[in-house]
Scaffold this motif. Sequence first.
Motif, PDB file in Angstrom:
ATOM      1  N   TYR A 159      10.681   7.764  23.101  1.00 47.94           N
ATOM      2  CA  TYR A 159      10.469   7.773  24.557  1.00 47.94           C
ATOM      3  C   TYR A 159      10.047   9.149  25.055  1.00 47.94           C
ATOM      4  N   ARG A 160      10.650  10.187  24.498  1.00 50.27           N
ATOM      5  CA  ARG A 160      10.359  11.550  24.960  1.00 50.27           C
ATOM      6  C   ARG A 160       9.327  12.269  24.094  1.00 50.27           C
ATOM      7  N   VAL A 161       8.744  11.549  23.158  1.00 51.13           N
ATOM      8  CA  VAL A 161       7.738  12.157  22.278  1.00 51.13           C
ATOM      9  C   VAL A 161       6.360  11.705  22.753  1.00 51.13           C
ATOM     10  N   ASP A 162       5.521  12.677  23.132  1.00 60.01           N
ATOM     11  CA  ASP A 162       4.249  12.300  23.747  1.00 60.01           C
ATOM     12  C   ASP A 162       3.003  12.704  22.970  1.00 60.01           C
ATOM     13  N   THR A 163       3.103  13.738  22.156  1.00 59.69           N
ATOM     14  CA  THR A 163       1.888  14.203  21.486  1.00 59.69           C
ATOM     15  C   THR A 163       2.003  14.001  19.974  1.00 59.69           C
ATOM     16  N   ALA A 164       0.829  13.959  19.345  1.00 58.12           N
ATOM     17  CA  ALA A 164       0.783  13.800  17.888  1.00 58.12           C
ATOM     18  C   ALA A 164       1.497  14.964  17.207  1.00 58.12           C
ATOM     19  N   ARG A 165       1.403  16.124  17.820  1.00 60.70           N
ATOM     20  CA  ARG A 165       2.035  17.319  17.258  1.00 60.70           C
ATOM     21  C   ARG A 165       3.573  17.193  17.264  1.00 60.70           C
ATOM     22  N   GLU A 166       4.100  16.719  18.405  1.00 62.09           N
ATOM     23  CA  GLU A 166       5.553  16.505  18.488  1.00 62.09           C
ATOM     24  C   GLU A 166       5.996  15.460  17.463  1.00 62.09           C
ATOM     25  N   LEU A 167       5.174  14.443  17.337  1.00 69.02           N
ATOM     26  CA  LEU A 167       5.479  13.376  16.386  1.00 69.02           C
ATOM     27  C   LEU A 167       5.535  13.939  14.969  1.00 69.02           C
ATOM     28  N   ASP A 168       4.592  14.791  14.639  1.00 69.17           N
ATOM     29  CA  ASP A 168       4.537  15.397  13.304  1.00 69.17           C
ATOM     30  C   ASP A 168       5.822  16.129  12.953  1.00 69.17           C
ATOM     31  N   THR A 169       6.396  16.813  13.950  1.00 68.63           N
ATOM     32  CA  THR A 169       7.581  17.620  13.666  1.00 68.63           C
ATOM     33  C   THR A 169       8.782  16.750  13.287  1.00 68.63           C
ATOM     34  N   LEU A 170       8.714  15.462  13.607  1.00 67.34           N
ATOM     35  CA  LEU A 170       9.823  14.570  13.244  1.00 67.34           C
ATOM     36  C   LEU A 170       9.834  14.251  11.751  1.00 67.34           C
ATOM     37  N   GLY A 171       8.694  14.370  11.113  1.00 67.69           N
ATOM     38  CA  GLY A 171       8.626  14.141   9.672  1.00 67.69           C
ATOM     39  C   GLY A 171       8.767  12.687   9.254  1.00 67.69           C
ATOM     40  N   LEU A 172       8.380  11.776  10.146  1.00 67.35           N
ATOM     41  CA  LEU A 172       8.518  10.353   9.806  1.00 67.35           C
ATOM     42  C   LEU A 172       7.695   9.975   8.582  1.00 67.35           C
ATOM     43  N   ASP A 173       6.567  10.627   8.407  1.00 62.43           N
ATOM     44  CA  ASP A 173       5.693  10.260   7.290  1.00 62.43           C
ATOM     45  C   ASP A 173       6.340  10.491   5.930  1.00 62.43           C
ATOM     46  N   GLU A 174       7.354  11.349   5.906  1.00 60.75           N
ATOM     47  CA  GLU A 174       8.084  11.540   4.641  1.00 60.75           C
ATOM     48  C   GLU A 174       9.069  10.406   4.399  1.00 60.75           C
ATOM     49  N   LEU A 175       9.473   9.749   5.481  1.00 64.19           N
ATOM     50  CA  LEU A 175      10.470   8.671   5.350  1.00 64.19           C
ATOM     51  C   LEU A 175       9.836   7.362   4.898  1.00 64.19           C
ATOM     52  N   PHE A 176       8.642   7.067   5.433  1.00 65.23           N
ATOM     53  CA  PHE A 176       8.055   5.743   5.248  1.00 65.23           C
ATOM     54  C   PHE A 176       7.897   5.321   3.790  1.00 65.23           C
ATOM     55  N   PRO A 177       7.376   6.190   2.922  1.00 67.40           N
ATOM     56  CA  PRO A 177       7.099   5.701   1.568  1.00 67.40           C
ATOM     57  C   PRO A 177       8.340   5.535   0.697  1.00 67.40           C
ATOM     58  N   GLU A 178       9.459   6.086   1.111  1.00 69.56           N
ATOM     59  CA  GLU A 178      10.664   6.053   0.266  1.00 69.56           C
ATOM     60  C   GLU A 178      11.223   4.640   0.141  1.00 69.56           C
ATOM     61  N   GLU A 179      11.360   4.195  -1.059  1.00 65.98           N
ATOM     62  CA  GLU A 179      11.990   2.909  -1.340  1.00 65.98           C
ATOM     63  C   GLU A 179      13.385   2.870  -0.706  1.00 65.98           C
ATOM     64  N   GLY A 180      13.685   1.796  -0.015  1.00 63.60           N
ATOM     65  CA  GLY A 180      15.026   1.671   0.557  1.00 63.60           C
ATOM     66  C   GLY A 180      15.191   2.273   1.940  1.00 63.60           C
ATOM     67  N   ASN A 181      14.138   2.873   2.471  1.00 62.64           N
ATOM     68  CA  ASN A 181      14.203   3.378   3.848  1.00 62.64           C
ATOM     69  C   ASN A 181      13.665   2.328   4.813  1.00 62.64           C
ATOM     70  N   LEU A 182      14.403   2.107   5.883  1.00 66.11           N
ATOM     71  CA  LEU A 182      13.939   1.221   6.943  1.00 66.11           C
ATOM     72  C   LEU A 182      13.935   2.001   8.252  1.00 66.11           C
ATOM     73  N   VAL A 183      12.751   2.139   8.836  1.00 66.48           N
ATOM     74  CA  VAL A 183      12.607   2.922  10.068  1.00 66.48           C
ATOM     75  C   VAL A 183      12.466   1.964  11.255  1.00 66.48           C
ATOM     76  N   LEU A 184      13.411   2.061  12.181  1.00 66.53           N
ATOM     77  CA  LEU A 184      13.389   1.236  13.391  1.00 66.53           C
ATOM     78  C   LEU A 184      12.925   2.116  14.548  1.00 66.53           C
ATOM     79  N   LEU A 185      11.798   1.775  15.130  1.00 73.79           N
ATOM     80  CA  LEU A 185      11.164   2.632  16.133  1.00 73.79           C
ATOM     81  C   LEU A 185      11.271   2.052  17.529  1.00 73.79           C
ATOM     82  N   GLU A 186      11.986   2.747  18.422  1.00 72.08           N
ATOM     83  CA  GLU A 186      11.910   2.409  19.837  1.00 72.08           C
ATOM     84  C   GLU A 186      10.743   3.191  20.427  1.00 72.08           C
TER      85      GLU A 186
END
Length: 144
Positions: free
Chosen positions: A84-111
């Motif tokens: 909700y409070r993340v507005d730019t691609a740059r802010e999104l990058d700092t969250l590091g979600l892309d490191e989570l997605f490929p990991e087996e057994g990780n489930l990312v729930l996005l509001e």
Amino acid sequence: MTLHEYTTSSAEETMELGRKLAPTLKSARIVILRGDLGAGKTTLVKGIAEGLHAASQDDVTSPTFTLIHEYRGPEVTLFHVDLYRVDTARELDTLGLDELFPEEGNLVLLEWGEKFPRFEKECDVEVCLERKGDQERKIVVKRK
Ligand SMILES: Nc1ncnc2c1ncn2[C@@H]1O[C@H](COP(=O)(O)OP(=O)(O)OP(=O)(O)O)[C@@H](O)[C@H]1O
Ligand SMILES: [Mg+2]
């Protein structure tokens, strides 16, 4: 694509639906939870976390300010994200979600994941919650 539609009449019923859906989400990597403020996204996550034995419903709180909460279950590690409070691609990058997605057994729930079009493409499941009254919610589960 498959569509399932549910109606709940209380927060408890939405959590119950989350517990029921949980086993069906084990193999998903990204789930978008879509709906207005107070629609019940976080409430649904409480049930999902419980259904995956990752956290009790009372331990799941909104990641409004922390942005990501992690709950480790025996089979699945849940990442509950609030954009909700993340507005730019740059802010999104700092969250590091892309490191989570490929990991087996990780489930990312996005509001508020629909704010970033890439997640609409990448998600395996989209859950849309719609307020129909004080207590009533229509909940549609779309699987790709
Ligand atoms: N059927 C229902 N399902 C879910 N929540 C309900 C229902 N009826 C009433 N509620 C209430 O609506 C609110 C839903 O809040 P919740 O934090 O889950 O929403 P949210 O979609 O995550 O909002 P936000 O975008 O602000 O994070 C809670 O106060 C809950 O008790
Ligand atoms: Mg929320």
